[in-house]
Design an enzyme around this catalytic site. Structure first.
Site, PDB file in Angstrom:
ATOM      1  N   LYS A 234      -7.862   7.979 -39.025  1.00 28.95           N
ATOM      2  CA  LYS A 234      -9.081   8.405 -38.324  1.00 28.95           C
ATOM      3  C   LYS A 234      -9.649   9.660 -38.966  1.00 28.95           C
ATOM      4  CE  LYS A 234      -7.898   6.548 -33.767  1.00 28.95           C
ATOM      5  NZ  LYS A 234      -6.519   6.082 -33.907  1.00 28.95           N
ATOM      6  N   VAL A 235     -10.903   9.944 -38.612  1.00 26.35           N
ATOM      7  CA  VAL A 235     -11.536  11.193 -39.042  1.00 26.35           C
ATOM      8  C   VAL A 235     -11.723  12.042 -37.783  1.00 26.35           C
ATOM      9  CG1 VAL A 235     -13.464  12.239 -40.285  1.00 26.35           C
ATOM     10  CG2 VAL A 235     -12.783   9.897 -40.829  1.00 26.35           C
TER      11      VAL A 235
ATOM     12  N   PHE B  94      -6.851   2.953 -42.391  1.00 27.96           N
ATOM     13  CA  PHE B  94      -5.567   3.657 -42.485  1.00 27.96           C
ATOM     14  C   PHE B  94      -5.456   4.870 -41.585  1.00 27.96           C
ATOM     15  CE2 PHE B  94      -6.613   2.108 -46.773  1.00 27.96           C
ATOM     16  CZ  PHE B  94      -5.807   0.991 -46.708  1.00 27.96           C
TER      17      PHE B  94
ATOM     18  N   LYS C  75     -10.014  13.909 -42.487  1.00 23.73           N
ATOM     19  CA  LYS C  75      -9.631  12.498 -42.554  1.00 23.73           C
ATOM     20  C   LYS C  75      -8.111  12.444 -42.652  1.00 23.73           C
ATOM     21  CE  LYS C  75     -10.836   8.334 -45.077  1.00 23.73           C
ATOM     22  NZ  LYS C  75     -11.797   7.731 -45.982  1.00 23.73           N
TER      23      LYS C  75
ATOM     24  N   ASP D  79     -16.484   8.336 -47.841  1.00 25.80           N
ATOM     25  CA  ASP D  79     -15.547   7.223 -47.974  1.00 25.80           C
ATOM     26  C   ASP D  79     -15.498   6.671 -49.392  1.00 25.80           C
ATOM     27  OD1 ASP D  79     -13.671   5.346 -47.394  1.00 25.80           O
ATOM     28  OD2 ASP D  79     -14.580   4.758 -45.515  1.00 25.80           O
TER      29      ASP D  79
ATOM     30  N   ILE E 265     -14.101  11.374 -34.828  1.00 22.88           N
ATOM     31  CA  ILE E 265     -15.510  11.148 -35.211  1.00 22.88           C
ATOM     32  C   ILE E 265     -15.674   9.933 -36.119  1.00 22.88           C
ATOM     33  CG2 ILE E 265     -16.349  13.503 -34.830  1.00 22.88           C
ATOM     34  CD1 ILE E 265     -16.004  13.987 -37.859  1.00 22.88           C
TER      35      ILE E 265
ATOM     36  N   ASP F 158     -18.649   0.306 -52.093  1.00 22.51           N
ATOM     37  CA  ASP F 158     -18.597   0.009 -50.659  1.00 22.51           C
ATOM     38  C   ASP F 158     -19.790   0.589 -49.920  1.00 22.51           C
ATOM     39  OD1 ASP F 158     -17.438  -1.217 -48.495  1.00 22.51           O
ATOM     40  OD2 ASP F 158     -16.287   0.552 -47.923  1.00 22.51           O
TER      41      ASP F 158
ATOM     42  N   LYS G 260     -22.484   0.788 -47.454  1.00 24.14           N
ATOM     43  CA  LYS G 260     -22.872   0.151 -46.186  1.00 24.14           C
ATOM     44  C   LYS G 260     -23.311   1.274 -45.255  1.00 24.14           C
ATOM     45  CE  LYS G 260     -18.034   0.059 -44.947  1.00 24.14           C
ATOM     46  NZ  LYS G 260     -16.861  -0.731 -44.712  1.00 24.14           N
TER      47      LYS G 260
END
Ligand code: ADE
Length: 406
Positions: A89-90, A87, A105, A218, A82, A200, A202
């Site tokens: 994936k989730v 580093f 994660k 994140d 998803i 971060d 975004k």
């Protein structure tokens, strides 16, 4: 009327809580071979900035008591990808016993160590441990490690990325953009109150839950220990949304997050980040030295807010003096009742259509089409290369109550 008084958290009480968990787990014979440490560092005082560059020391928490975990990689079924990151994936996963959905994660240790990114990972972990109780921040349930991987078991925000919805609709109307901007601002203000800079912001890091509320995720680039006037000089992140002082590797502080909010709000209202150019280098030059141009089509309150958030001079940026409070009193947010917002009492402008808690329709197919490695649930030999990473949230109580039929 009986008046309840709040008693303070004391070391003795914490010790008592830990002993309770220990007894609970041992009593239920919840054995696996993985030692798990009850993390207590979120009760500790924030570390102060150290060194000339102001980088904060990431605290590797002290295990108070060793607990035997029953939560390990093998306890989950990994269903779909998803999300992806530098580093790892989730994955959408279900807990085999309680059937609940989680976002897991998974980070590759070798990638982190090769790039000397242990600090960021431990920082994400440490921040997640400290931010368990804000309505718009993702919640960490468990973390554990195998020989090669680190696992963070988080709430699954099934509404998907804000970015995904924004890019399908091109722009949001002002009421919708205001709602998301206010929930994001509330979360950022909370992090700042804990002396944490998010850094971060975004659209990919802003998710929606099943009800349509914001979930900020994140925390890999967060900086802890940044006090009101503290500044930092290290840099990472996606350039499009970074403040000029970060791009120029100058000192920066929590006001970078208000720039980030300005960039996300700009993209919500105009469909593109501020200072946009198809030529990336030119865009970076624009962020650093071009004046902000705001086209017509949005209200004067929105444009004023954007101008103030996207001020290149961080000392003059909105939020520089009184942080969130300054934003809360801006005209763009005049219709927002901040207490109601925090209590999730403001109805979200968009509620994701979902068939159930594991629904994937709001997750970008470019993730869900990726293959799920079979090895994820295989428990290799335990290797605590990241001491203090392993964690169990106090919802172990509800989990054990469910699984033992109470
Ligand atoms: N992508 C990254 N983190 C996620 C989460 N917690 N829920 C859903 N998608 C995600």
């Amino acid at each position: 009327m009986v008046k309840k008084t709040k008693s303070p958290v004391t070391y003795a009480k914490i010790k008592g809580i830990v002993s309770y968990f220990t007894a609970l787990i041992k009593d239920k014979k919840l054995g696996s071979n993985y030692p798990i440490y009850q993390q207590m560092d979120f009760f500790q005082h924030e570390s102060s900035l150290s060194g000339d560059d102001g980088a904060a020391a990431v605290s590797f928490s002290n295990p108070i008591e060793e607990l035997q975990s029953r939560v390990s990689a093998a306890d989950f079924d990994y269903l779909k990808v998803i999300g992806t990151g530098s580093f790892g994936k989730v994955f959408l996963a279900t807990h085999r016993e309680n059937g609940r959905y989680y976002a897991v994660k998974v980070l590759q240790k070798h990638g982190i160590l090769a790039r000397k990114e242990e600090r960021h990972v431990m920082c994400e972990h440490s921040v997640l441990l400290k931010t368990l109780n804000h309505p718009f921040l993702v919640k960490l349930h468990f973390s554990f490690q195998t020989k090669d991987r680190l696992y963070l078991v988080l709430d699954y925000a099934c509404g998907g990325e804000l970015f995904y919805h924004l890019h399908r609709e091109w722009v949001f109307g002002e009421p919708r953009a205001r709602f998301y901007a206010a929930e994001i601002a509330s979360a950022l203000g909370y992090l700042h109150s804990l002396n944490i800079v998010y850094r971060d912001l975004k659209p990919e890091n802003v998710l929606l839950d099943s009800g349509g509320h914001v979930v900020l995720t994140d925390f890999g680039l967060c900086k802890e220990g940044v006090t009101g006037r503290g500044t930092i000089r290290t840099f990472c992140g996606t350039p499009e949304y970074l403040a000029p002082e970060v791009l120029q590797q100058r000192k920066y502080d929590r006001t970078v997050d208000w720039w980030g909010l300005g960039a996300v709000l700009h993209e919500m209202l105009y469909g593109l980040p501020p200072f946009y150019s198809t030529d990336r280098l030119e865009m970076l030059r624009n962020i650093i030295s071009q004046p902000l141009e705001l086209k017509p089509g949005v209200s004067s309150a929105a444009r004023d807010l954007l101008k103030r958030l996207l001020n290149k001079d961080r000392a003059k940026r909105l939020g520089a003096k009184r942080d969130l409070t300054e934003l809360q009193s801006h005209a763009f947010f005049s219709s927002i009742q901040w207490d109601e917002l925090f209590a999730k009492k403001i109805p979200p402008p968009f509620v994701p259509s979902l068939s159930g808690p594991g629904d994937l329709t709001n997750i970008d197919p470019r993730f869900t089409e990726l293959p799920v490695p079979q090895s994820l649930g295989v428990c290799e030999e335990y290797g605590a290369t990241f001491p203090g990473f392993t964690y169990i949230n106090d919802n172990i109580l509800s989990l054990s109550a469910q699984t033992s039929g109470h």
